[in-house]
Design a protein around this motif. Structure first.
Motif, PDB file in Angstrom:
ATOM      1  N   PHE A  48      23.850  36.526  51.907  1.00 25.25           N
ATOM      2  CA  PHE A  48      23.291  37.319  50.629  1.00 25.25           C
ATOM      3  C   PHE A  48      22.637  36.500  49.655  1.00 25.25           C
ATOM      4  CE2 PHE A  48      26.716  39.698  52.562  1.00 25.25           C
ATOM      5  CZ  PHE A  48      25.880  40.845  52.761  1.00 25.25           C
ATOM      6  N   CYS A  49      22.742  35.230  49.666  1.00 25.72           N
ATOM      7  CA  CYS A  49      22.105  34.515  48.480  1.00 25.72           C
ATOM      8  C   CYS A  49      21.143  33.528  48.867  1.00 25.72           C
ATOM      9  CB  CYS A  49      23.237  34.086  47.505  1.00 25.72           C
ATOM     10  SG  CYS A  49      24.483  35.414  47.105  1.00 25.72           S
ATOM     11  N   THR A  50      20.790  33.716  49.998  1.00 24.59           N
ATOM     12  CA  THR A  50      19.935  32.230  50.322  1.00 24.59           C
ATOM     13  C   THR A  50      18.617  32.989  51.264  1.00 24.59           C
ATOM     14  OG1 THR A  50      21.229  31.792  52.599  1.00 24.59           O
ATOM     15  CG2 THR A  50      21.669  30.594  50.553  1.00 24.59           C
ATOM     16  N   SER A  51      17.557  31.839  51.248  1.00 21.25           N
ATOM     17  CA  SER A  51      16.632  32.422  52.414  1.00 21.25           C
ATOM     18  C   SER A  51      16.364  31.183  53.220  1.00 21.25           C
ATOM     19  CB  SER A  51      15.232  32.740  51.274  1.00 21.25           C
ATOM     20  OG  SER A  51      15.637  33.496  50.420  1.00 21.25           O
ATOM     21  N   SER A  52      15.885  31.487  54.424  1.00 22.00           N
ATOM     22  CA  SER A  52      15.779  30.285  55.380  1.00 22.00           C
ATOM     23  C   SER A  52      14.662  30.438  55.919  1.00 22.00           C
ATOM     24  CB  SER A  52      16.951  30.118  55.872  1.00 22.00           C
ATOM     25  OG  SER A  52      17.426  31.097  56.712  1.00 22.00           O
ATOM     26  N   VAL A  53      14.153  29.530  56.715  1.00 24.10           N
ATOM     27  CA  VAL A  53      12.982  29.378  57.833  1.00 24.10           C
ATOM     28  C   VAL A  53      13.568  28.472  58.933  1.00 24.10           C
ATOM     29  CG1 VAL A  53      10.538  28.531  58.288  1.00 24.10           C
ATOM     30  CG2 VAL A  53      11.154  29.607  56.071  1.00 24.10           C
ATOM     31  N   ASN A  54      13.182  29.192  60.195  1.00 22.98           N
ATOM     32  CA  ASN A  54      13.698  28.601  61.445  1.00 22.98           C
ATOM     33  C   ASN A  54      12.568  28.142  62.206  1.00 22.98           C
ATOM     34  OD1 ASN A  54      16.799  29.033  61.736  1.00 22.98           O
ATOM     35  ND2 ASN A  54      15.874  31.226  60.919  1.00 22.98           N
ATOM     36  N   ARG A 145      17.019  34.593  46.923  1.00 22.13           N
ATOM     37  CA  ARG A 145      16.205  35.577  47.815  1.00 22.13           C
ATOM     38  C   ARG A 145      14.952  35.176  48.006  1.00 22.13           C
ATOM     39  NH1 ARG A 145      20.077  39.019  49.717  1.00 22.13           N
ATOM     40  NH2 ARG A 145      18.384  40.436  50.417  1.00 22.13           N
ATOM     41  N   SER A 146      14.132  34.595  47.020  1.00 19.91           N
ATOM     42  CA  SER A 146      12.707  34.438  47.493  1.00 19.91           C
ATOM     43  C   SER A 146      12.656  33.003  48.015  1.00 19.91           C
ATOM     44  CB  SER A 146      12.080  34.269  45.819  1.00 19.91           C
ATOM     45  OG  SER A 146      10.930  33.464  45.898  1.00 19.91           O
ATOM     46  N   GLY A 147      11.681  32.981  49.233  1.00 23.74           N
ATOM     47  CA  GLY A 147      11.342  31.962  49.939  1.00 23.74           C
ATOM     48  C   GLY A 147      10.127  31.093  49.499  1.00 23.74           C
ATOM     49  N   THR A 148       9.723  31.494  48.375  1.00 20.61           N
ATOM     50  CA  THR A 148       8.525  30.859  48.130  1.00 20.61           C
ATOM     51  C   THR A 148       8.271  29.141  48.088  1.00 20.61           C
ATOM     52  OG1 THR A 148       8.294  32.616  46.358  1.00 20.61           O
ATOM     53  CG2 THR A 148       6.695  30.892  46.208  1.00 20.61           C
TER      54      THR A 148
END
Ligand SMILES: Nc1ncnc2c1ncn2[C@@H]1O[C@H](COP(=O)(O)OP(=O)(O)OP(=O)(O)O)[C@@H](O)[C@H]1O
Length: 385
Positions: A48-54, A145-148
């Motif tokens: 709930f508190c992270t953003s990620s790119v795979n 939560r922002s993946g900028t």
């Protein structure tokens, strides 16, 4: 345990120290209480508190990311690496070229933390063995939560990768720069397109050169070295054809002429290429080349300068004109605004110019159309994929 900590520190009669110690003790106690649930909490935070790119190893973005990661030694601590040739997978690499390319080590598995633009990011390498083929995966995660920040990272990776390995796109100003140098030095310039000559014609051209001139050799990657000839023959399963060789400049033929040209005083030799990785080291060794200049895709400054140049009023044109000077505030502001509508390091100056020129009498239309233009170029797979 809490009471004990408080008593000991109060006896040192330092109120502040006591407060910190109590807080510390509470934190320790809290952690001790939560210890059995630490993995559940970590997974909740992650969910709930992270953003990620795979990224998967079958995609070119994997090469971009791993080049960036390995050039900074972020995964050096890994005990299991995959070793790869540091090469652009899009290029048709000559097999002999691989001998010269540096090796790149990429972690197969493991978790590594690194700082990027002041933010702590997590890099997790895993191997997917569920299918027939093993595939390496990388997940980059940031808190929030922002993946900028992740988008910024991938833009950087792409920029660096394009700079290092991919062919540079044409139209970055190499020929124009050479013409400008000739103009500045007040010298005649002789332009030779290497793919259109052979050893014999090159020799004749060089024999006719005046003592005082600029010689521009365009696309020198078209030169064939002895080992490329062998390799071509092996790949095509044919004997080298000596008739065909005559149609191209060989490395030794070019080096002979270059050594003659560079030994003459008052001659400036400029060679251009869009494929630096293909060049034979003998051609660009120190002594033969004094200076290497790289031409990049347009950054914000270049975009705004081109904008000013296109939309300056006729009275401002001239050798010493400074169309984006501070005295021309409106044009300068519009140029900055336009430059922010174009992503940096994605388009060549020639592309920016050819977009703007049709709007040269209507800057508003250029501002209105630029976003659609950028989007359509990106959709057609140009650089940002
Ligand atoms: N920095 C720049 N500012 C303004 N115009 C530019 C710039 N760079 C290139 N151009 C314009 O882009 C066009 C192509 O430039 P040029 O032929 O010099 O590029 P190049 O790198 O030599 O291309 P190629 O790789 O195809 O040989 C020209 O019209 C030139 O005026």
């Amino acid at each position: 345990m809490l009471g004990w900590v408080r008593v000991v520190l109060l006896s040192q009669s330092s109120k502040r120290k006591a407060t910190y110690a109590v807080l510390f003790a509470y934190v320790v106690a809290l952690l001790a209480m939560l210890r059995p649930h630490i993995w559940q909490i970590a997974s909740l935070v992650e969910r709930f508190c992270t953003s990620s790119v795979n990224v998967r190893s079958s995609h070119e973005t994997y090469d971009m990311l791993t080049s960036w990661i390995s050039s900074r030694g972020i995964d050096n601590a890994s005990r299991s690496h995959l070793v790869k040739l540091n090469t652009d997978r899009g290029a048709l690499a000559d097999r002999t070229e691989s001998v010269r390319r540096p090796l790149k080590y990429v972690a197969n598995s493991g978790v590594f933390l690194f700082w990027y633009k002041g933010r702590l990011l997590r890099y997790q390498a895993t191997q997917d063995t569920s299918g027939y083929f093993k595939e390496n995966n990388i997940a980059i995660t940031c808190l929030g939560r922002s993946g900028t920040i992740l988008k910024d990272l991938f833009q950087d990776c792409q920029r660096e990768y394009t700079w290092l390995f991919a062919s540079w796109p044409p139209g970055t100003g190499k020929s124009s720069f050479s013409l400008a140098i000739a103009g500045e030095l007040n010298m005649d310039i002789y332009v030779v397109r290497v793919p259109s000559v052979d050893d014999e014609s090159l020799k004749c051209l060089f024999a006719e050169l005046p003592a005082h001139c600029v010689v521009l050799l365009e696309d020198i990657d078209a030169v064939i070295s002895a080992h490329s000839r062998e390799s071509e023959a092996v790949h095509s399963n044919e004997q080298p054809s000596f008739g065909d060789e005559k149609k191209r400049v060989t490395l030794s033929g070019l080096l002979n002429e270059l050594d003659g040209v560079s030994s003459a005083e008052d001659r400036v030799l400029i060679m251009t290429t869009n494929h630096e990785m293909k060049l034979d080291p003998a051609l660009i060794r120190p002594g033969r080349i004094d200076k290497k200049v790289s031409f990049a895709l347009a950054d914000r400054d270049t975009v705004s300068q081109i904008y000013c140049w296109v939309f300056q009023s006729p009275s401002e044109t001239g050798a010493d004109a400074q169309p984006c000077g501070t005295e021309n505030g409106l044009l300068q502001a519009q140029a900055i605004q336009f430059a922010h509508q174009v992503p940096e390091g994605v388009f060549s100056p020639a592309e920016i110019l050819s977009f703007l020129v049709p709007y040269r009498h209507d800057p508003d239309a250029a501002h209105q159309s630029v976003e659609t233009w950028v989007e359509s170029r990106q959709k057609t797979g140009r650089n940002l994929s």
